[in-house]
Design a protein around this motif. Structure first.
Motif, PDB file in Angstrom:
ATOM      1  N   MET A 185       0.829  -1.209   0.000  1.00 38.94           N
ATOM      2  CA  MET A 185       0.000   0.000   0.000  1.00 38.94           C
ATOM      3  C   MET A 185       0.866   1.263   0.000  1.00 38.94           C
ATOM      4  O   MET A 185       1.816   1.370   0.758  1.00 38.94           O
ATOM      5  CB  MET A 185      -0.878  -0.030   1.268  1.00 38.94           C
ATOM      6  N   LYS A 186       0.523   2.167  -0.886  1.00 38.12           N
ATOM      7  CA  LYS A 186       1.265   3.437  -0.932  1.00 38.12           C
ATOM      8  C   LYS A 186       0.301   4.605  -0.880  1.00 38.12           C
ATOM      9  O   LYS A 186      -0.773   4.549  -1.490  1.00 38.12           O
ATOM     10  CB  LYS A 186       2.076   3.518  -2.232  1.00 38.12           C
ATOM     11  N   LEU A 187       0.709   5.666  -0.200  1.00 38.62           N
ATOM     12  CA  LEU A 187      -0.081   6.893  -0.184  1.00 38.62           C
ATOM     13  C   LEU A 187       0.197   7.634  -1.490  1.00 38.62           C
ATOM     14  O   LEU A 187       1.350   7.916  -1.811  1.00 38.62           O
ATOM     15  CB  LEU A 187       0.334   7.748   1.021  1.00 38.62           C
ATOM     16  N   LYS A 188      -0.877   7.934  -2.235  1.00 40.20           N
ATOM     17  CA  LYS A 188      -0.673   8.590  -3.536  1.00 40.20           C
ATOM     18  C   LYS A 188      -0.791  10.102  -3.399  1.00 40.20           C
ATOM     19  O   LYS A 188      -1.837  10.610  -2.996  1.00 40.20           O
ATOM     20  CB  LYS A 188      -1.694   8.053  -4.550  1.00 40.20           C
ATOM     21  N   VAL A 189       0.301  10.777  -3.734  1.00 41.37           N
ATOM     22  CA  VAL A 189       0.361  12.229  -3.572  1.00 41.37           C
ATOM     23  C   VAL A 189       0.399  12.900  -4.937  1.00 41.37           C
ATOM     24  O   VAL A 189       1.281  12.610  -5.744  1.00 41.37           O
ATOM     25  CB  VAL A 189       1.651  12.635  -2.820  1.00 41.37           C
ATOM     26  N   ALA A 190      -0.538  13.803  -5.195  1.00 46.70           N
ATOM     27  CA  ALA A 190      -0.523  14.536  -6.469  1.00 46.70           C
ATOM     28  C   ALA A 190       0.138  15.889  -6.267  1.00 46.70           C
ATOM     29  O   ALA A 190      -0.224  16.638  -5.358  1.00 46.70           O
ATOM     30  CB  ALA A 190      -1.956  14.727  -6.968  1.00 46.70           C
ATOM     31  N   ILE A 191       1.141  16.176  -7.107  1.00 49.04           N
ATOM     32  CA  ILE A 191       1.752  17.508  -7.071  1.00 49.04           C
ATOM     33  C   ILE A 191       1.775  18.077  -8.489  1.00 49.04           C
ATOM     34  O   ILE A 191       1.570  17.348  -9.470  1.00 49.04           O
ATOM     35  CB  ILE A 191       3.175  17.498  -6.446  1.00 49.04           C
ATOM     36  N   GLN A 192       2.036  19.385  -8.579  1.00 52.63           N
ATOM     37  CA  GLN A 192       2.025  20.031  -9.891  1.00 52.63           C
ATOM     38  C   GLN A 192       3.197  19.519 -10.739  1.00 52.63           C
ATOM     39  O   GLN A 192       4.329  19.458 -10.261  1.00 52.63           O
ATOM     40  CB  GLN A 192       2.111  21.549  -9.705  1.00 52.63           C
ATOM     41  N   LYS A 193       2.919  19.197 -11.989  1.00 56.66           N
ATOM     42  CA  LYS A 193       3.942  18.624 -12.873  1.00 56.66           C
ATOM     43  C   LYS A 193       5.023  19.657 -13.201  1.00 56.66           C
ATOM     44  O   LYS A 193       6.202  19.436 -12.987  1.00 56.66           O
ATOM     45  CB  LYS A 193       3.297  18.128 -14.156  1.00 56.66           C
ATOM     46  N   SER A 194       4.583  20.800 -13.730  1.00 60.13           N
ATOM     47  CA  SER A 194       5.562  21.862 -13.952  1.00 60.13           C
ATOM     48  C   SER A 194       4.845  23.186 -13.780  1.00 60.13           C
ATOM     49  O   SER A 194       3.785  23.404 -14.354  1.00 60.13           O
ATOM     50  CB  SER A 194       6.193  21.748 -15.330  1.00 60.13           C
ATOM     51  N   GLY A 195       5.439  24.019 -12.978  1.00 59.17           N
ATOM     52  CA  GLY A 195       4.794  25.285 -12.673  1.00 59.17           C
ATOM     53  C   GLY A 195       5.376  25.861 -11.409  1.00 59.17           C
ATOM     54  O   GLY A 195       6.395  25.368 -10.914  1.00 59.17           O
ATOM     55  N   ARG A 196       4.724  26.863 -10.893  1.00 62.00           N
ATOM     56  CA  ARG A 196       5.276  27.607  -9.767  1.00 62.00           C
ATOM     57  C   ARG A 196       5.390  26.798  -8.486  1.00 62.00           C
ATOM     58  O   ARG A 196       6.154  27.157  -7.593  1.00 62.00           O
ATOM     59  CB  ARG A 196       4.397  28.811  -9.471  1.00 62.00           C
ATOM     60  N   LEU A 197       4.566  25.731  -8.351  1.00 63.09           N
ATOM     61  CA  LEU A 197       4.573  25.007  -7.081  1.00 63.09           C
ATOM     62  C   LEU A 197       5.349  23.687  -7.153  1.00 63.09           C
ATOM     63  O   LEU A 197       5.544  23.032  -6.129  1.00 63.09           O
ATOM     64  CB  LEU A 197       3.131  24.737  -6.632  1.00 63.09           C
ATOM     65  N   SER A 198       5.790  23.294  -8.354  1.00 63.02           N
ATOM     66  CA  SER A 198       6.400  21.964  -8.509  1.00 63.02           C
ATOM     67  C   SER A 198       7.647  21.783  -7.655  1.00 63.02           C
ATOM     68  O   SER A 198       7.757  20.839  -6.872  1.00 63.02           O
ATOM     69  CB  SER A 198       6.814  21.704  -9.958  1.00 63.02           C
ATOM     70  N   GLU A 199       8.571  22.705  -7.822  1.00 54.94           N
ATOM     71  CA  GLU A 199       9.847  22.550  -7.140  1.00 54.94           C
ATOM     72  C   GLU A 199       9.692  22.588  -5.619  1.00 54.94           C
ATOM     73  O   GLU A 199      10.244  21.762  -4.903  1.00 54.94           O
ATOM     74  CB  GLU A 199      10.791  23.655  -7.576  1.00 54.94           C
ATOM     75  N   LYS A 200       8.883  23.534  -5.157  1.00 53.12           N
ATOM     76  CA  LYS A 200       8.670  23.674  -3.706  1.00 53.12           C
ATOM     77  C   LYS A 200       7.971  22.444  -3.124  1.00 53.12           C
ATOM     78  O   LYS A 200       8.224  22.076  -1.977  1.00 53.12           O
ATOM     79  CB  LYS A 200       7.823  24.917  -3.414  1.00 53.12           C
ATOM     80  N   ILE A 215       4.166   9.308  -6.132  1.00 51.10           N
ATOM     81  CA  ILE A 215       3.966  10.720  -6.478  1.00 51.10           C
ATOM     82  C   ILE A 215       3.423  10.810  -7.901  1.00 51.10           C
ATOM     83  O   ILE A 215       4.014  10.269  -8.830  1.00 51.10           O
ATOM     84  CB  ILE A 215       5.283  11.520  -6.337  1.00 51.10           C
ATOM     85  N   LEU A 216       2.285  11.492  -8.058  1.00 51.35           N
ATOM     86  CA  LEU A 216       1.695  11.699  -9.382  1.00 51.35           C
ATOM     87  C   LEU A 216       1.932  13.144  -9.777  1.00 51.35           C
ATOM     88  O   LEU A 216       1.671  14.061  -8.990  1.00 51.35           O
ATOM     89  CB  LEU A 216       0.183  11.453  -9.349  1.00 51.35           C
ATOM     90  N   ASP A 219      -4.591  10.243  -3.170  1.00 53.09           N
ATOM     91  CA  ASP A 219      -5.115  10.323  -1.799  1.00 53.09           C
ATOM     92  C   ASP A 219      -5.007  11.742  -1.253  1.00 53.09           C
ATOM     93  O   ASP A 219      -5.882  12.215  -0.536  1.00 53.09           O
ATOM     94  CB  ASP A 219      -4.329   9.374  -0.882  1.00 53.09           C
ATOM     95  N   ILE A 220      -3.883  12.385  -1.568  1.00 52.95           N
ATOM     96  CA  ILE A 220      -3.681  13.763  -1.126  1.00 52.95           C
ATOM     97  C   ILE A 220      -3.085  14.565  -2.291  1.00 52.95           C
ATOM     98  O   ILE A 220      -2.610  13.982  -3.276  1.00 52.95           O
ATOM     99  CB  ILE A 220      -2.759  13.862   0.119  1.00 52.95           C
ATOM    100  N   GLY A 221      -3.111  15.891  -2.161  1.00 52.38           N
ATOM    101  CA  GLY A 221      -2.555  16.720  -3.222  1.00 52.38           C
ATOM    102  C   GLY A 221      -1.991  18.007  -2.658  1.00 52.38           C
ATOM    103  O   GLY A 221      -2.386  18.436  -1.559  1.00 52.38           O
ATOM    104  N   ILE A 222      -1.052  18.580  -3.384  1.00 58.98           N
ATOM    105  CA  ILE A 222      -0.482  19.878  -2.994  1.00 58.98           C
ATOM    106  C   ILE A 222      -0.753  20.865  -4.118  1.00 58.98           C
ATOM    107  O   ILE A 222      -0.371  20.623  -5.270  1.00 58.98           O
ATOM    108  CB  ILE A 222       1.037  19.768  -2.732  1.00 58.98           C
ATOM    109  N   LEU A 223      -1.437  21.967  -3.779  1.00 54.66           N
ATOM    110  CA  LEU A 223      -1.746  22.989  -4.801  1.00 54.66           C
ATOM    111  C   LEU A 223      -2.175  24.282  -4.115  1.00 54.66           C
ATOM    112  O   LEU A 223      -2.319  24.334  -2.892  1.00 54.66           O
ATOM    113  CB  LEU A 223      -2.840  22.489  -5.752  1.00 54.66           C
TER     114      LEU A 223
END
Ligand code: PRT
Ligand code: ZN
Length: 284
Positions: free
Chosen positions: A1-16, A46-47, A64-68
């Motif tokens: 089981m893995k926690l699936k985290v969505a982050i921005q692919k490319s943009g202002r928030l990706s690197e952070k 990580i997606l 499951d979770i996301g950063i945006l």
């Protein structure tokens, strides 16, 4: 089981976003080239997605979770929980109009046309203010909408304000302030919740670390009481006698926001040799 985290692919928030995972001790191998990758030392996948799609994917449980940005979460208005504020990607959503127009209050917009990529948030704001305005939804380059005659005003993200300035606009109402946030699906399994708690614990330790500084100073013994009140630290400061009598070394923790005011006060109580050091992680 893995926690699936969505982050921005490319943009202002990706690197952070990647940096935050790194600060939590999570090793992500491939940068953001692929669509998904697994962490090496944490049960996490990580997606990499467009930020616009993250709320929907988290609602549906694809992630499951996301950063945006909070702005995007509120605009998409999906059935997800905001579980942590992340202190980066700060900006505001503001109304702006041509710089030479006279503006007294929000009634300026009565019967006017406003261009935006955030129609839902703007509609709600106008409804609260009893303004009947025409909202023109556009995908990008909102800042040129007035100069090409598409709209009377715009509603867009502002950070430094220089984009508005360059386009002959002035910011006249801030409707929302935003920062990057973590959102979560509402029905996580207990197994995934456990992993998420572990992640949140690390994020909090990192955030506390960046918000605080370690402070070391020398103080005359007769002002120790006042100094301890100023820098109470996590429980109480550590006090150690110096080899010359009548003086002590005080170790404590101080919040970045209070920093300069407290330093001035410490000096007025006779503190000397003040050292201020960064804290990498802080577990309270
Ligand atoms: O491709 P994808 O859909 O994933 O990315 P995107 O183009 O939708 O988003 P992106 O990468 O531009 O921004 C992602 C998030 O960063 C936003 O949703 C905000 O939460 C946050 N953020 C922080 C910003 C800014 N600051 C910002 N300044 N997003 C956009 N801007 C733009 C703004 O649109 C305007 O054009 O910068 C310009 C204004 O900047 P100033 O400094 O001139 O005022
Ligand atoms: Zn987007």
């Amino acid at each position: 089981m893995k926690l699936k985290v969505a982050i921005q692919k490319s943009g202002r928030l990706s690197e952070k976003s990647l940096e935050l995972l790194k600060e939590c001790g999570i090793k992500v191998s491939n940068g953001n080239r692929k669509l998904k990758t697994s962490a090496k030392n944490f049960p996490m996948e990580i997606l990499f997605l467009r930020d616009d799609d993250i709320p929907q994917y988290v609602e549906q449980g694809v992630a499951d979770i996301g950063i945006l940005g909070e702005n995007e979460v509120l605009e998409k208005d999906k059935n997800v929980d905001i579980i942590e504020r992340l202190s980066f990607g700060n900006c505001r959503l503001s109304l702006a109009i041509p710089k030479d127009d006279v503006y007294n209050d929000v009634s300026y917009f009565q019967g006017k046309k406003v261009a935006t990529s955030y129609p839902k948030i703007l509609r709600k704001f106008f409804l609260e203010k009893n303004i009947n305005a025409d909202i023109e939804e556009i995908g990008g380059s909102v800042e040129i909408a007035t100069s090409i005659g598409l709209a009377d005003g715009i509603f867009d993200i502002v950070s430094t304000g220089s984009t508005l300035l360059m386009n002959g606009l002035k910011e006249i109402e801030t409707v929302l302030t935003s920062e990057a946030v973590m959102i979560s699906n509402k029905n996580l399994s207990s197994e995934k919740s456990e992993v998420l708690d572990k992640l949140l614990f690390r994020i909090k330790a990192f955030k506390n670390g960046t918000r605080n500084k370690y402070i070391v100073l020398n103080a005359p013994n007769d002002s120790l009481e006042n100094i301890c009140t100023l820098i109470p630290g996590m429980r109480t400061p550590t006090i150690m006698p110096l080899s010359n009598s009548g003086w002590s070394s005080v170790h404590s923790v101080i919040e970045e926001d209070d920093f300069w005011n407290v330093i001035d006060a410490l000096k007025s109580y006779g503190a000397e040799g003040i050292l201020v050091l960064p804290i990498e992680k802080m577990i309270i």
